[in-house]
Design an enzyme around this catalytic site. Sequence first.
Site, short mmCIF file in Angstrom:
data_model
loop_
_atom_site.label_atom_id
_atom_site.label_comp_id
_atom_site.label_asym_id
_atom_site.label_seq_id
_atom_site.Cartn_x
_atom_site.Cartn_y
_atom_site.Cartn_z
N ARG A 220 0.85 -1.21 0.00
CA ARG A 220 0.00 0.00 0.00
C ARG A 220 0.88 1.25 0.00
O ARG A 220 2.11 1.16 -0.03
CB ARG A 220 -0.89 -0.01 1.24
CG ARG A 220 -0.08 0.13 2.51
CD ARG A 220 -0.95 0.24 3.73
NE ARG A 220 -0.20 0.82 4.83
CZ ARG A 220 -0.47 0.64 6.11
NH1 ARG A 220 -1.49 -0.12 6.46
NH2 ARG A 220 0.25 1.22 7.04
N GLY A 290 8.60 0.88 6.08
CA GLY A 290 8.95 1.74 7.21
C GLY A 290 7.79 1.80 8.19
O GLY A 290 6.63 1.62 7.80
N LEU A 297 10.84 10.92 23.99
CA LEU A 297 11.88 10.01 24.51
C LEU A 297 11.62 9.62 25.97
O LEU A 297 11.77 8.46 26.35
CB LEU A 297 13.27 10.66 24.37
CG LEU A 297 14.42 9.79 24.84
CD1 LEU A 297 14.56 8.53 24.00
CD2 LEU A 297 15.73 10.57 24.82
N ALA A 298 11.18 10.60 26.79
CA ALA A 298 10.96 10.34 28.21
C ALA A 298 9.87 9.27 28.42
O ALA A 298 9.84 8.60 29.45
CB ALA A 298 10.56 11.63 28.92
N ASN A 347 11.96 15.68 14.60
CA ASN A 347 10.52 15.91 14.78
C ASN A 347 10.13 15.52 16.20
O ASN A 347 10.58 14.48 16.71
CB ASN A 347 9.74 15.07 13.76
CG ASN A 347 8.36 15.64 13.50
OD1 ASN A 347 8.06 16.78 13.89
ND2 ASN A 347 7.52 14.87 12.85
N TYR A 353 12.28 7.34 15.07
CA TYR A 353 12.07 7.40 13.62
C TYR A 353 13.13 8.29 12.95
O TYR A 353 13.73 7.91 11.95
CB TYR A 353 10.67 7.95 13.36
CG TYR A 353 10.25 8.03 11.91
CD1 TYR A 353 9.87 6.88 11.22
CD2 TYR A 353 10.21 9.25 11.24
CE1 TYR A 353 9.47 6.96 9.89
CE2 TYR A 353 9.81 9.34 9.93
CZ TYR A 353 9.43 8.19 9.25
OH TYR A 353 9.04 8.26 7.93
N THR A 389 -0.84 9.96 2.63
CA THR A 389 -1.01 8.50 2.74
C THR A 389 -1.80 8.21 4.03
O THR A 389 -2.12 9.13 4.78
CB THR A 389 0.35 7.78 2.88
OG1 THR A 389 0.97 8.21 4.09
CG2 THR A 389 1.27 8.03 1.70
#
Length: 448
Positions: A220, A290, A297-298, A347, A353, A389
């Site tokens: 997809r 992907g 992060l915390a 980001n 990521y 997407t």
Amino acid sequence: MADRYLHFTGTAPGRFLTRRLGLPQPAHLRRWSPRTPTLDGPVLHLTAGDSTVTEELAALLAATGLDVTERGERATRDDRAERPAGIVLDATAVVTPGGLAGVHAALHPVIRSLAPGGRVVVLGVRPSADDHHQAAAQQALEGFVRSLGKEIGRGATVQLLRIDPEGVAGAESTLRFLLSPRSAYVSGQVIELTAAAPAPVADWAAPLAGRTALVTGAARGIGASVASVLARDGARVICLDVPQARDELARTADALGATALPLDITAPDAAERIAAALPDGLDVLVHNAGITRDRRLANMPADRWAPVLDVNLDSVLRTTDALLAAGTVNRGGRIVATASIAGIAGNNGQTNYAASKAGIIGLVRALAPRAAADHGVTVNAVAPGFIETKMTAAVPLLIREAGRRMNSLGQGGLPVDVAETTAWFAQPASTAVNGQVVRVCGQSLLGA
Ligand code: NAD
């Protein structure tokens, strides 16, 4: 979810209202279709300074079949009447900052006349490591191009293409791509070519005829579109995706006359199974699979970190190494990996990521020269920006709207935009395109 704002601004009342309110007015982008395969209008070939490649470049542009008009540095204001659909400015001879005046003199009189959706390609050379005057002048072109991309509007795009004067012929596939509707969502990019000679092309309408391509994550989204565009360009395509997506994968592959290969790319034996499925080897390997597992992060446990690094980066390294070592990727082969503008700008909530996608950029840059020398294979990356997407439809409304508008073209890209860029990398004639990371992001302000 469809971009309703873009649709609204395409209507007469929408245009009126958004103009009155001073809101962004994204242009409708003209993409490739069988009825509109090339630019609709002439291409101006301009030169700043005494270029040594003028004749070779003119011959190459003539070979593209585009309607090319040659002009010296002193283009006149009469040129406005012609409304060029493309402008190629040869600035390879600009070796001092004083020479930049020739860039202004060439483009200033004609830039306003560029047709909507037009293309500007400035040709430069690699900034010198020994001559700081040349380096200043050639680096200046980058600032020039990126600024022009931000101000030009009406769906037009602007790129800087650094060529090797010893290898002008190698620029043909890239000029054909940049001067066509296929590059509709690529703008503000700096692409640097090597002097490598291109493979001959029998038919530019089917440049991948006789080639075998494998696309991961092809059930997809962007991967399905990549598979479709590679098949359109003549390749025999193998679509790979996880066994859980078996039905969707079969539907996508069947629609293209492609072969489905249900396989988790993180499986330890993934490369052997790919090699076993391709006894005659592989010409184009597209690492598109992907995943995201967003969290700051915390708040990010290891089980949200590891799978993202494994799918997006480790499996790309493992399969690439194994398939190159086994000789499964044929000489003249092409490897295309998928980065992201998140890997360039970072980001919020995406340390995992963005790390994986920045890792792809490191991989591509380091492997490219060695893969070319040892295997005759090129390695490049696409770095998509905001692409419409399922992945981006799940983004909250306000962030989604910001992602769509915060780029020079004022809209999101489509999967086909990433696919067209991948198909250009994949061409046998793109031997000189190696180690490049090309953003397909409409010149996103993020990571600019
Ligand atoms: P998507 O989620 O729609 O499709 C990804 C596909 O990869 C799915 O079919 C999924 O099943 C497959 N996949 C996941 N893990 C796999 C594995 N272990 N083995 C085999 N297949 C696997 O995503 P998309 O939006 O089409 O994105 C495609 C690529 O582009 C990804 O690498 C993504 O990070 C990148 N990208 C997307 C955007 C965007 O705006 N959509 C932006 C930047 C980068």
